[in-house]
Design a protein around this motif. Structure first.
Motif, short mmCIF file in Angstrom:
data_model
loop_
_atom_site.label_atom_id
_atom_site.label_comp_id
_atom_site.label_asym_id
_atom_site.label_seq_id
_atom_site.Cartn_x
_atom_site.Cartn_y
_atom_site.Cartn_z
N ARG A 99 1.08 -1.80 0.07
CA ARG A 99 0.13 0.60 -0.07
C ARG A 99 0.93 1.47 0.30
NH1 ARG A 99 -2.25 -4.59 2.23
NH2 ARG A 99 -4.84 -4.58 2.37
N GLY A 100 1.98 0.76 -0.97
CA GLY A 100 2.58 2.17 -0.42
C GLY A 100 3.81 3.09 0.48
N GLN A 101 3.18 2.14 2.00
CA GLN A 101 4.03 1.95 2.96
C GLN A 101 5.17 1.22 3.66
OE1 GLN A 101 4.77 4.57 5.59
NE2 GLN A 101 3.49 5.91 5.11
N SER A 102 5.81 2.17 4.76
CA SER A 102 6.82 0.76 4.86
C SER A 102 7.03 0.85 6.46
CB SER A 102 8.79 1.34 4.72
OG SER A 102 8.45 2.69 5.08
N LEU A 103 7.40 -0.25 7.14
CA LEU A 103 7.19 0.09 8.75
C LEU A 103 8.91 0.05 9.34
CD1 LEU A 103 5.51 -1.28 11.12
CD2 LEU A 103 6.46 -3.80 10.85
N ILE A 104 9.46 1.04 9.90
CA ILE A 104 10.31 1.54 10.92
C ILE A 104 9.60 0.55 11.82
CG2 ILE A 104 11.22 3.60 11.00
CD1 ILE A 104 10.92 3.13 8.43
N ILE A 105 11.17 -0.28 12.08
CA ILE A 105 11.27 -0.79 13.44
C ILE A 105 12.33 -0.60 14.45
CG2 ILE A 105 11.77 -3.44 14.24
CD1 ILE A 105 9.96 -4.21 11.67
N VAL A 106 12.04 0.52 16.06
CA VAL A 106 13.48 0.42 16.69
C VAL A 106 13.61 0.10 17.62
CG1 VAL A 106 14.34 2.54 17.35
CG2 VAL A 106 13.18 2.62 14.70
N SER A 107 15.33 0.05 18.13
CA SER A 107 15.09 -0.67 19.16
C SER A 107 15.17 0.34 20.26
CB SER A 107 16.04 -2.05 19.36
OG SER A 107 16.20 -3.07 18.24
N GLY A 108 14.28 0.09 21.73
CA GLY A 108 14.78 1.42 22.57
C GLY A 108 13.33 1.63 23.76
N ASN A 109 13.60 2.75 24.13
CA ASN A 109 12.86 3.44 24.76
C ASN A 109 11.33 3.66 24.39
OD1 ASN A 109 11.60 4.97 26.69
ND2 ASN A 109 12.24 4.95 28.16
N PRO A 110 10.48 3.23 24.18
CA PRO A 110 8.88 3.71 22.78
C PRO A 110 9.41 5.09 23.07
CG PRO A 110 8.95 1.44 24.12
CD PRO A 110 9.85 2.48 24.87
N VAL A 111 9.26 5.99 24.65
CA VAL A 111 9.02 7.08 24.90
C VAL A 111 10.08 7.81 24.38
CG1 VAL A 111 8.32 9.35 26.81
CG2 VAL A 111 7.94 7.00 27.32
N GLU A 112 11.13 7.22 24.53
CA GLU A 112 12.52 8.40 23.55
C GLU A 112 12.67 8.54 22.17
OE1 GLU A 112 15.73 6.93 25.39
OE2 GLU A 112 15.58 7.82 27.99
N ILE A 113 12.01 6.90 22.01
CA ILE A 113 12.16 7.18 19.86
C ILE A 113 11.23 7.89 19.86
CG2 ILE A 113 11.49 5.07 18.27
CD1 ILE A 113 12.74 3.07 20.42
N ILE A 114 10.04 7.60 20.81
CA ILE A 114 9.15 8.67 19.52
C ILE A 114 8.43 10.20 20.17
CG2 ILE A 114 5.95 9.08 19.95
CD1 ILE A 114 6.28 5.59 20.27
N SER A 115 9.11 10.46 21.08
CA SER A 115 10.31 11.80 21.27
C SER A 115 11.07 12.34 19.95
CB SER A 115 10.72 12.40 22.77
OG SER A 115 9.81 11.48 23.49
N ASP A 116 11.94 11.54 19.93
CA ASP A 116 12.65 11.87 18.48
C ASP A 116 12.15 12.12 17.74
OD1 ASP A 116 15.99 11.88 18.27
OD2 ASP A 116 15.09 10.10 16.84
N PHE A 117 11.49 11.16 17.32
CA PHE A 117 10.54 11.61 15.96
C PHE A 117 9.99 12.55 16.07
CE2 PHE A 117 12.45 7.18 14.96
CZ PHE A 117 11.63 6.47 14.22
N ILE A 118 9.08 12.91 16.89
CA ILE A 118 8.39 14.23 17.31
C ILE A 118 9.12 15.39 16.69
CG2 ILE A 118 6.77 15.58 18.87
CD1 ILE A 118 5.88 13.37 19.74
N THR A 119 10.09 15.43 17.12
CA THR A 119 11.54 16.66 16.85
C THR A 119 12.20 17.22 15.82
OG1 THR A 119 11.80 16.75 19.45
CG2 THR A 119 13.21 17.48 18.35
N ARG A 120 12.18 15.09 15.15
CA ARG A 120 13.12 15.91 13.88
C ARG A 120 12.03 15.75 13.02
NH1 ARG A 120 16.66 11.04 12.25
NH2 ARG A 120 15.38 9.61 13.94
N PHE A 121 10.96 14.99 12.97
CA PHE A 121 9.99 14.94 11.33
C PHE A 121 8.91 16.09 11.85
CE2 PHE A 121 12.73 11.11 11.80
CZ PHE A 121 13.30 10.69 10.51
N ASP A 122 9.08 16.74 12.85
CA ASP A 122 7.84 17.65 12.95
C ASP A 122 6.41 16.79 13.25
OD1 ASP A 122 6.81 20.25 13.40
OD2 ASP A 122 6.40 20.80 10.99
N ILE A 123 6.11 16.20 13.44
CA ILE A 123 5.36 15.37 14.04
C ILE A 123 3.63 16.35 14.47
CG2 ILE A 123 3.84 12.88 14.67
CD1 ILE A 123 6.07 12.37 12.91
N GLY A 124 2.46 16.09 13.66
CA GLY A 124 1.40 16.81 14.15
C GLY A 124 0.59 15.99 14.82
N ALA A 125 0.82 14.46 14.95
CA ALA A 125 -0.67 14.04 15.04
C ALA A 125 0.49 12.96 15.83
CB ALA A 125 -1.99 13.65 14.24
#
Length: 441
Positions: A74-100
């Motif tokens: 369907r034109g997407q990809s799954l990103i799999i990351v090891s670590g602390n989920p809160v820290e991982i998602i926080s990093d993604f929010i900051t680096r990729f300007d996540i809106g939701a």
């Protein structure tokens, strides 16, 4: 329209009937589809077991590989990351300007703490937690969560006639991925062995769904469901339901079609009955939160037990004085699966014959079972231990009677090498003094 959204996969490892993924696809221009391998899963808890054993890990890896393939279609990809989920998602929010940030609703208290932590850290972001792991939406329940009935029978009578939403139709194409992300952070999964009894993933789940309902097994389910072995003696949907590779609403839809086209009888109703048991435990876990893991359980009863390390180890490795228990535990350790009847027998032995703290048994099941579900596992252990939502106060199964009833010829015991090699339960007493056989005293 939100420029970039993040879908946090957890207990919804599928594309079909995935409300969180649908919501994100309708409201975002591009998506990050993320799964976090929590670093805590590899660490032993205070209950002497790891949250993720090897059989569970293999099933999870298979599920993630298949989810990745389904998203790619369907034109997407799954990103799999090891670590602390809160820290991982926080990093993604900051680096990729996540809106939701989107996820499927989870009943686990620790998973919800992570979610609340993120919401507190980013109060201006949109966080959407969408029900997808249950038959009912919260607003469909005819009572507030705080007034959840205290017994399953009461719950069933109130909900079994409620109309359940059909599975959602999903788009054939999803918003595009963030191109720069995949090469930078994706964890490569080694393709697991295919020798396991169950194969993880949405594709395997849907294939089993059609295989099961293509024959006569559903029409005889109530008569065969307590058998200790045999592929079609029970439905075997639980591993895929547990990690969300299979939608419970998709399963119910297929059951209703079977009843309409093939036959509807007490056995087909009993499949729905068991799904309602699963449903009850989901809402109970959401209500109980941390009490799901407390020694006294929801009943807040004082438990009478000690921790006997030797007894615990003998139970884990199938080396008790009880052949049926030994066979069942060896089956669990090798395959990551055990029948529902078998789970009741070994849990009763753990609590009653071995007089151990039920939480250690529940934690070992969490480590070993490929169909581990936080609500069903800990709720059922509370039930057996007499600290759950059970007015009769626990269950004590007569192991000899269970053996005569479910393995009268000893076939299951022989298959899984449950023969007793250590007839004594203890080799030392409570003060660590050796316990000698009678002839040596």
């Amino acid at each position: 329209m939100i420029k970039t959204g993040l879908v946090w996969f957890n207990n919804d490892l599928r594309v079909h009937d995935n409300p969180a993924l649908l919501e994100a696809s309708l409201n975002c221009e591009r998506l990050i589809c993320l799964f976090c391998i929590d670093s805590q899963w590899d660490k032993a808890t205070g209950l002497n077991a790891k949250p993720l054993g090897e059989n569970r890990r293999q099933f999870l890896n298979q599920s993630l590989l298949d989810l990745s393939a389904q998203l790619a279609k369907r034109g997407q990809s799954l990103i799999i990351v090891s670590g602390n989920p809160v820290e991982i998602i926080s990093d993604f929010i900051t680096r990729f300007d996540i809106g939701a940030v989107y996820r499927s609703q989870h009943v686990g208290v620790f998973e919800n703490r992570q979610w609340q932590h993120l919401k507190a850290d980013y109060p201006r972001l949109r966080f959407e937690s969408v029900p997808s792991h249950t038959l009912f939406r919260p607003e469909q329940l005819p009572f507030p969560l705080e007034a959840l009935p205290t017994t399953f029978s009461q719950f069933r009578r109130l909900v079994e006639e409620i109309d359940i939403d059909p599975p959602l139709a999903m788009p054939k194409t999803l918003p595009p991925a963030v191109e720069s992300l995949a090469a930078e952070t994706e964890t490569v999964l080694v393709k697991p062995s295919t020798t396991a009894v169950f194969e993880g993933g949405e594709s395997a789940a849907l294939a089993h769904l059609e295989d099961y309902f293509s024959g006569t097994a559903p029409a005889h389910y109530k008569q065969t469901r307590n058998e200790l072995d045999g592929w079609h003696n029970s439905t075997k949907f639980s591993p895929w339901l547990a990690n969300g590779s299979l939608s419970v609403r998709r399963l119910l839809q297929r059951l209703k079609r079977y009843e309409k086209q093939q036959t509807a009888n007490e056995s087909t109703y009993w499949i729905y009955f068991e799904l309602l048991w699963r449903e009850y435990f989901q809402w109970l876990a959401l209500k109980l939160r941390h009490k799901l893991f407390s020694a006294g359980g929801v009943a807040n009863r004082k438990i009478h037990c000690c921790f006997y390390p030797e007894r615990y180890q003998k139970w884990c490795h199938g080396n008790t004085p009880y052949p049926l228990v030994n066979a069942l535990m060896k089956q669990l350790n090798e395959t990551g699966y055990m029948s529902n009847r078998g789970r009741q027998i070994v849990a009763s032995c753990f609590v009653n014959e071995l007089q151990l703290d039920w939480r250690f048994g529940a934690a070992y099941f969490e480590q070993q079972l490929i169909d581990y579900d936080v609500a069903a596992n800990w709720g059922n252990w509370q039930y057996i231990a007499g600290v759950g939502m059970d007015p009769r106060g626990g269950r004590h199964f007569n192991i000899e009677k269970q053996t005569r009833q479910y393995d009268p010829a000893g076939d299951f015991i022989r298959k899984w090498h449950g023969e007793v090699t250590s007839p004594q339960l203890d080799s030392v007493d409570a003060a660590d003094w050796p316990i000698l056989p009678p002839r040596q005293r």
